[in-house]
Design an enzyme around this catalytic site. Sequence first.
Site, short mmCIF file in Angstrom:
data_model
loop_
_atom_site.label_atom_id
_atom_site.label_comp_id
_atom_site.label_asym_id
_atom_site.label_seq_id
_atom_site.Cartn_x
_atom_site.Cartn_y
_atom_site.Cartn_z
CD GLU A 156 -4.50 -0.50 9.15
OE1 GLU A 156 -5.15 0.00 8.21
OE2 GLU A 156 -3.79 -1.51 9.01
CD GLU A 169 -3.24 0.52 2.04
OE1 GLU A 169 -4.13 1.35 2.20
OE2 GLU A 169 -3.21 -0.58 2.61
#
Length: 901
Positions: free
Chosen positions: A744, A460
């Site tokens: 996260e 990502e």
Amino acid sequence: MTVIPVTISRLQCEHYEVPLGIGEAKPRLSWRFAGEAKDWSQAAYELRITRSDSPHNTFRVESSQSVLVAWPSEPLVSAESVRVEARAFGSDGTITPWVGITVEAGLLEREDWTAVPITCEEQPTDQPRRPFRVRSTFKAPESCTNARLYVTALGLYEVHVNGRRIGDEYLAPGWTSYKHHLVYRTFDLSDVLIPGEENVVGAWVGEGWYAGRLAFRGGWRNNYGTRPALIAQVVVDGSVVCATGGDWTWNYGAVLNSELLNGETYDSRLADDTWSTSNTSVASWAPVTELLPPNAELVSSQAPPVREVDTLRPIEVITTPAGKTVLDFGQNFAGLIRIVRQPPQFSTEITFRHAEVLEHGELGVRPLRHAAATDTVICGGSLVGYQPKFTSHGFRYVEVAGWDGVGFDDIVGVVIHSAMERTGHFSCSHKLINQLHRNVVWSTISNTISIPTDCPQRDERLGWTGDIQVFAPTLNVLFDSSGFLKSWLRDVFVDQKALGGNVPVTVPDILDDFHNQRLAVWGDVTVLTPFDLYDSYADTDILREQYASGKLWLEKGVVRDRTTGLWDPEQLQLSDWLAPKAPPESPGDCPTDSILVADAYLIHATRTLGKIAQVIGENDDAARYSAEAQALTTAFYQEYVTPKGRVMSDTQTALALLLIFGIYPEPESGLLDPSEHAKRFGERLGKLVEKDNWKVATGFAGTPIILHALAKAGQLHHAYRMLQSRDCPSWLSPILLGATTIWERWDSMLADGSINPGEMTSFNHYALGSVASFLHSVVGGLSPVEPGWKRIRIQPQPGGTITSATMSFNSPYGLVKCEWRMERNDQEVERLEVEIRVPPNTTAEVILPGLSETNIKASPSLSQLPISLVPLLRAPLVQKEWNDGGVQQIYKCSHPPDIFG
């Protein structure tokens, strides 16, 4: 010896780290102060400009401004170098010594470029491209007074001249919206060229972000083009002596492939250290292919380049249950490894697999998804000093195969990021909170490699606009992000215009599948982040440059309900993304009504754009947006709030948004008075927090503000209890599981040592680290009252079990510091002792519990303070205006015990 009470500690041009090759013809200037004067303020300044073809000119301005002052002289022309000096005149008659820098313009016009892009043979477009080298020779003039290299690439480059690597950058020139902006750098070659002799200039060129595989779900290649290329020219004393073109040659080298996500393969048997010198054979080198000049604007970026900022040695060599050898560097970070000792002769191929965590004793690679994060070295040549060239990884652990006996002294970890100046520092008496703050810093470093990213490890590593929108206030204190974010916001605007006003969820924009998503919180970056930058750095140009972007978002990007002007309730929103109660497989399924979050943000963004309009002189727009924000507020209350002040979406996030954004109806609306709404919202928020056992229940929208909202609502005791909670989800629970960065998810690692099964499981995300803003402004007690910290609020608010804290910030004016500690006297009366430092030419508001004197001049030591500064227990909380000038001060006052909660 005469002691100068105030000096200029730094003179700066725009937001450039080094003003070599700047992109502005009329650059603004700033200076910081240092010194020990009391009550010192600037009354005037002088700027002395010395050009090569004329004597210096001195310009005097009667002003207290010392941040981003206007250029006083004629505009610079391309490649012009001038000497700039500054001095300040105090209101007390003192004068600082002159301080100077050299400012040099870059290539300001497109016609200044004679170089064209050059590349190698065509390579397959459906697989990684092999990095290649290009080179040329030229004879330097007998006299080389001023030699410059201007260079960029469609892809990545590493330049060498006469066998010497030029610069210390990694992944240059970085990732931009290549169709619109292409960043070039300027290097001084004056000490590198050999006058009157043949010189060799060459470069490695890699695919990088330009043509390499990016993003998730397997990703895609060729996002901007199919053929990486170099653009460079050497200018000596105003004449172009070498420029990329058809007379250059190319060849491959020892790097077989080098991908951002997958890693690098290097064959040491093919290494040739002489390739960029005149001693190498060029018989096998072939003519390059010229490409058409890029349509993108060639720009000199104010963002600092990606550099090595630290090296880490392994702290443990682990043998896993499966017999693998793993090096533990003790810290999750972004970067690469460097071999510092030659491997054994029997090694033929060595692989290095990178990961952030171990899962049940083995390398935890599942969160990497489709990123191999593996470097492979083929032995046979020297490997001392080898490090991958065009890749980076996010990791703490490296599994090494093919190197028996690898140990602590064989490999180091190289930490890289866009090397912004570190400006903010925090510490306190609570060890776990100190670790929390360190984790925020490390996640910030890891996610500022060229652009603000979400994560540095998996497939990502994209510039998600929502992440930086919520984190910018924290980033702006930790680091001088002014040039970094200013450059990135330029790409936000051009990519936004390409979508007709919608703001891409990632910038640079490569996610075509997301173009139809119009997301509050993410799109609001166009309004809120420029204003955050203005608040931190007083740069009105940022507001002017991004104003059209903010207008475009509100007027073309937002999908509205035609009746109310609020968001269309049918519009998909991520809003409070990754709220703890959202299931792993559905991270957007949050308890708070997603449209309520979007509408609260819409009101806040509209009001903020009105403030921006007022600052830059767009007065009609300012009035219009202010009125629109109030109309939206009325519609919001009709939709979401009962007449008695109960919010229909009864969550921590909803209440925190209303409190922090100040979303209240007009006093004459017939509803509750705004102060009564604030009181009820605050009380209800406290009850919800207590009901949730002080666990975090907020996601992307609520987490950055929840503690601030509690403090603002008079619920500071709840804020501290939530901050210090150790039960998951909380800020401290990951630390108890060994986190060295911000995760996260609160439970990215489960208590049994298993990785969270959710796909969105990174161990290095800064978004939830926005809690550091609370540590800086509430625990540490420092915040700006006026843009650029010209006026400062010093208001430490102790609580919880924290008994001391130190917060410092190197502001645009100089060092601001607050250090406090709780002490007990002989009578067991608890006291708050505060030591503060304020830079010259600024004013501070000192707000302490029990400080009852409001007109005290700064004093150099506690012994000189009047006794009334040590008041009785529970004395009222008041504030004092104080202009210091750099002298450290100590105040003592009684500490009301009830603020501990």
